[in-house]
Scaffold this active site. Structure first.
Site, mmCIF file in Angstrom:
data_model
loop_
_atom_site.group_PDB
_atom_site.id
_atom_site.type_symbol
_atom_site.label_atom_id
_atom_site.label_comp_id
_atom_site.label_asym_id
_atom_site.label_seq_id
_atom_site.Cartn_x
_atom_site.Cartn_y
_atom_site.Cartn_z
ATOM 1 N N ASN A 120 17.028 40.700 33.856
ATOM 2 C CA ASN A 120 16.869 39.508 33.016
ATOM 3 C C ASN A 120 15.775 38.568 33.536
ATOM 4 O O ASN A 120 15.656 37.446 33.039
ATOM 5 C CB ASN A 120 18.199 38.751 32.919
ATOM 6 C CG ASN A 120 19.258 39.569 32.209
ATOM 7 O OD1 ASN A 120 18.954 40.279 31.259
ATOM 8 N ND2 ASN A 120 20.492 39.499 32.675
ATOM 9 N N LYS B 142 14.456 51.290 35.754
ATOM 10 C CA LYS B 142 15.631 50.892 34.977
ATOM 11 C C LYS B 142 16.788 51.848 35.255
ATOM 12 O O LYS B 142 17.944 51.432 35.374
ATOM 13 C CB LYS B 142 15.312 50.844 33.478
ATOM 14 C CG LYS B 142 16.544 50.446 32.685
ATOM 15 C CD LYS B 142 16.303 49.547 31.536
ATOM 16 C CE LYS B 142 17.638 49.005 31.006
ATOM 17 N NZ LYS B 142 17.545 48.333 29.746
ATOM 18 N N HIS C 292 13.981 36.104 31.299
ATOM 19 C CA HIS C 292 14.669 36.059 30.010
ATOM 20 C C HIS C 292 15.334 34.709 29.724
ATOM 21 O O HIS C 292 15.467 34.331 28.557
ATOM 22 C CB HIS C 292 15.717 37.181 29.927
ATOM 23 C CG HIS C 292 15.107 38.535 29.662
ATOM 24 N ND1 HIS C 292 14.195 39.126 30.518
ATOM 25 C CD2 HIS C 292 15.261 39.419 28.630
ATOM 26 C CE1 HIS C 292 13.833 40.301 30.034
ATOM 27 N NE2 HIS C 292 14.458 40.493 28.893
ATOM 28 N N LYS D 256 22.900 49.457 26.463
ATOM 29 C CA LYS D 256 23.269 48.197 25.803
ATOM 30 C C LYS D 256 22.997 48.343 24.307
ATOM 31 O O LYS D 256 21.860 48.663 23.910
ATOM 32 C CB LYS D 256 22.458 47.027 26.355
ATOM 33 C CG LYS D 256 23.021 46.459 27.628
ATOM 34 C CD LYS D 256 22.327 45.160 27.993
ATOM 35 C CE LYS D 256 22.871 44.594 29.281
ATOM 36 N NZ LYS D 256 22.119 43.402 29.739
ATOM 37 N N ARG E 84 35.854 56.170 17.071
ATOM 38 C CA ARG E 84 36.021 55.575 18.414
ATOM 39 C C ARG E 84 34.935 56.030 19.396
ATOM 40 O O ARG E 84 35.117 56.017 20.599
ATOM 41 C CB ARG E 84 37.410 55.874 18.994
ATOM 42 C CG ARG E 84 38.539 55.259 18.198
ATOM 43 C CD ARG E 84 39.763 55.003 19.046
ATOM 44 N NE ARG E 84 40.765 54.298 18.276
ATOM 45 C CZ ARG E 84 41.738 54.901 17.579
ATOM 46 N NH1 ARG E 84 41.848 56.213 17.596
ATOM 47 N NH2 ARG E 84 42.598 54.177 16.906
ATOM 48 N N GLU F 16 26.637 45.478 34.385
ATOM 49 C CA GLU F 16 26.118 44.168 34.806
ATOM 50 C C GLU F 16 27.197 43.315 35.471
ATOM 51 O O GLU F 16 27.341 42.122 35.189
ATOM 52 C CB GLU F 16 25.514 43.435 33.587
ATOM 53 C CG GLU F 16 24.449 42.426 33.958
ATOM 54 C CD GLU F 16 23.646 41.948 32.755
ATOM 55 O OE1 GLU F 16 23.231 42.776 31.931
ATOM 56 O OE2 GLU F 16 23.445 40.736 32.654
ATOM 57 N N HIS G 288 9.735 38.453 21.385
ATOM 58 C CA HIS G 288 10.620 38.484 22.556
ATOM 59 C C HIS G 288 9.847 38.762 23.854
ATOM 60 O O HIS G 288 9.988 38.044 24.847
ATOM 61 C CB HIS G 288 11.716 39.540 22.341
ATOM 62 C CG HIS G 288 12.540 39.785 23.562
ATOM 63 N ND1 HIS G 288 13.467 38.880 24.028
ATOM 64 C CD2 HIS G 288 12.560 40.830 24.432
ATOM 65 C CE1 HIS G 288 14.028 39.361 25.127
ATOM 66 N NE2 HIS G 288 13.496 40.545 25.396
ATOM 67 N N HIS H 200 14.335 33.153 26.455
ATOM 68 C CA HIS H 200 15.256 32.929 25.336
ATOM 69 C C HIS H 200 15.201 31.479 24.856
ATOM 70 O O HIS H 200 15.310 31.209 23.659
ATOM 71 C CB HIS H 200 16.681 33.295 25.737
ATOM 72 C CG HIS H 200 16.913 34.779 25.789
ATOM 73 N ND1 HIS H 200 17.875 35.365 26.580
ATOM 74 C CD2 HIS H 200 16.303 35.800 25.145
ATOM 75 C CE1 HIS H 200 17.844 36.679 26.423
ATOM 76 N NE2 HIS H 200 16.895 36.970 25.562
ATOM 77 N N GLU I 78 7.653 43.829 29.708
ATOM 78 C CA GLU I 78 8.806 44.421 30.393
ATOM 79 C C GLU I 78 8.350 45.413 31.471
ATOM 80 O O GLU I 78 9.054 45.636 32.445
ATOM 81 C CB GLU I 78 9.736 45.107 29.391
ATOM 82 C CG GLU I 78 10.257 44.209 28.272
ATOM 83 C CD GLU I 78 11.465 43.346 28.652
ATOM 84 O OE1 GLU I 78 11.982 43.482 29.771
ATOM 85 O OE2 GLU I 78 11.877 42.525 27.803
ATOM 86 N N ARG J 86 22.144 44.759 37.813
ATOM 87 C CA ARG J 86 21.537 44.872 36.482
ATOM 88 C C ARG J 86 21.010 43.517 36.001
ATOM 89 O O ARG J 86 20.040 43.455 35.236
ATOM 90 C CB ARG J 86 22.552 45.451 35.482
ATOM 91 C CG ARG J 86 21.910 45.750 34.141
ATOM 92 C CD ARG J 86 22.755 46.625 33.252
ATOM 93 N NE ARG J 86 22.005 46.909 32.039
ATOM 94 C CZ ARG J 86 22.243 47.890 31.195
ATOM 95 N NH1 ARG J 86 23.246 48.718 31.430
ATOM 96 N NH2 ARG J 86 21.515 48.074 30.128
HETATM 97 N N1 GLY Z 1 17.511 44.708 28.827
HETATM 98 C C1 GLY Z 1 18.334 44.375 29.911
HETATM 99 C C2 GLY Z 1 19.329 45.409 30.249
HETATM 100 O O1 GLY Z 1 19.280 46.502 29.709
HETATM 101 O O2 GLY Z 1 20.201 45.168 31.050
#
Ligand code: GLY
Length: 369
Positions: A246, A227, A249, A143, A121, A237, A267, A253, A185, A242
């Site tokens: 994007n 970040k 993106h 993430k 867990r 998010e 990417h 995408h 990025e 957050r």
């Molecule tokens: N790569 C986008 C984020 O970490 O929210």
């Protein structure tokens, strides 16, 4: 050298950015490893370049490392390899308070972090990111995910690492194309809310890509600091902060989907072109001066990243590209939040963007000479 704290409530950690830090990985990880052995997950390319260095650094601290070496490539971010990592960690008798180590790029970090989120867990994990994309983005913020046949990163969890060690030397063993894609990025952080950093990128981007150690440390540290600030404000998010990460993106995408998530467009390359498109669409909507959008396109193009949709040579129209966006995982009750710009360093979340306008804009960009 820089140490950037990530002040997530209940799960704070540091990101250490230092040229050569992988040689001392054992020393920096030692406080997080309770036993005399540790489980390490990596891929075959990274193992060839860094396994001995990292093994020796742990051994110097009296820690034996047990390795799972997976195939390199995006296909490894799958249910099958997730099961393999989980089984490996269980076989290593990893306990909840233990930390396991992810050594590699975004694939290994996302996969190992997701496995760590579910073993017993949730056990701890340490990120040793070896690509620029992983160092400035995916290793920070918690993430974790795998891909499924329906799309990328559709199954995952928020699970913060205990420590991140980013070594710019790791970029020396990678193809320049990968580092360039990761650099997209870096530019992104300037465009989000830091115009002086974008200006720094214009001055120093070529040095970052040429391997200048100081420029690389600065680029990574400023990106991680940005970040860290954003994820500390909005870890999951949910507060519209957050989501700023994007930028580029949604367009990116769609382009990745149209090119089959293949080597035709990495990417980061999709994100780079996506940022140009977001900027030009912002101009079309009367939000931003055209000269700012062209400054963005000029810098992106100057480092060899794609800045022209027409130059991609796609065999599709704007509607088809816009339709890919309907499957974006950011779709929210039938609307797709878009990141647009009021200027360099002034990104905002627009919720009233019409996909018909996007399709018409993309048709113009596909025809642009
Ligand atoms: N790569 C986008 C984020 O970490 O929210």
């Amino acid at each position: 050298m820089a140490v950037i704290p990530v002040a997530i409530a209940g799960a704070p950690y540091d990101v250490r950015i230092e040229t050569g830090v992988l040689r001392n990985a054992g020393h920096h990880c030692r406080p997080f490893i309770r036993k005399n052995h540790v489980a390490v997950v990596t891929d075959s390319n990274v193992a060839a370049a860094w396994r001995d260095t990292v093994t020796d650094s742990f051994a110097a601290e009296g820690i034996t490392s047990h390795w799972l070496v997976l195939p390199a490539g995006e296909a490894t971010k799958s249910w099958a390899y997730l099961a393999q990592v989980v089984d490996f960690l269980l076989a290593q008798e990893v306990e909840r308070r233990d930390n396991v180590v992810a050594l590699g790029g975004g694939v290994i970090g996302d996969l190992t972090g997701f496995a760590a989120s579910m073993v017993k867990r949730g056990c701890g994990f340490i990120q040793l990111p070896t690509t620029l994309l992983a160092q400035v983005d995916s290793s920070v913020g918690g993430k974790t995910a795998i891909n499924t046949p329906l799309g990328k990163n559709l199954v995952g969890a928020f699970h913060q690492p205990s420590l991140v060690l980013a070594d710019p030397l790791a970029l020396d063993t990678l193809p320049l194309r990968d580092t360039r894609a990761g650099y997209a990025e870096v530019i992104k952080y300037g465009l989000i809310d830091d115009a002086p950093f974008f200006a720094w990128c214009e001055e120093n981007g070529a040095k970052v890509l040429a391997g200048d150690a100081t420029a690389r440390e600065i680029a990574i540290a400023r990106s991680v600091a940005a970040k860290a600030r954003i994820v500390a404000a909005d870890e999951k998010e949910t507060a519209g902060v957050r989501a700023l990460l994007n930028l580029g993106h949604t367009f990116g995408h769609a382009l990745e989907a149209e090119t089959g998530y293949s080597d035709r467009l990495l990417h980061g390359e999709g994100v780079a072109l996506g940022m140009v498109l977001a900027a030009r669409f912002s101009v079309r909507q009367g939000l931003m001066h055209g000269q700012d959008a062209e400054r963005i396109a000029a810098h992106i193009g100057s480092v060899g990243l794609p800045a022209s949709l027409a130059a991609l040579g796609l065999d599709c129209d704007g509607r088809k590209l816009a339709d890919h966006m309907l499957h974006d995982k950011k779709m929210d009750a039938g609307t797709l939040p878009f990141l647009l710009l009021r200027g360099i360093g002034q990104t905002f979340l627009a919720k009233d963007v019409n996909l018909t306008d996007i399709a018409a804009f993309l048709d113009e960009e596909l025809a642009r000479s």
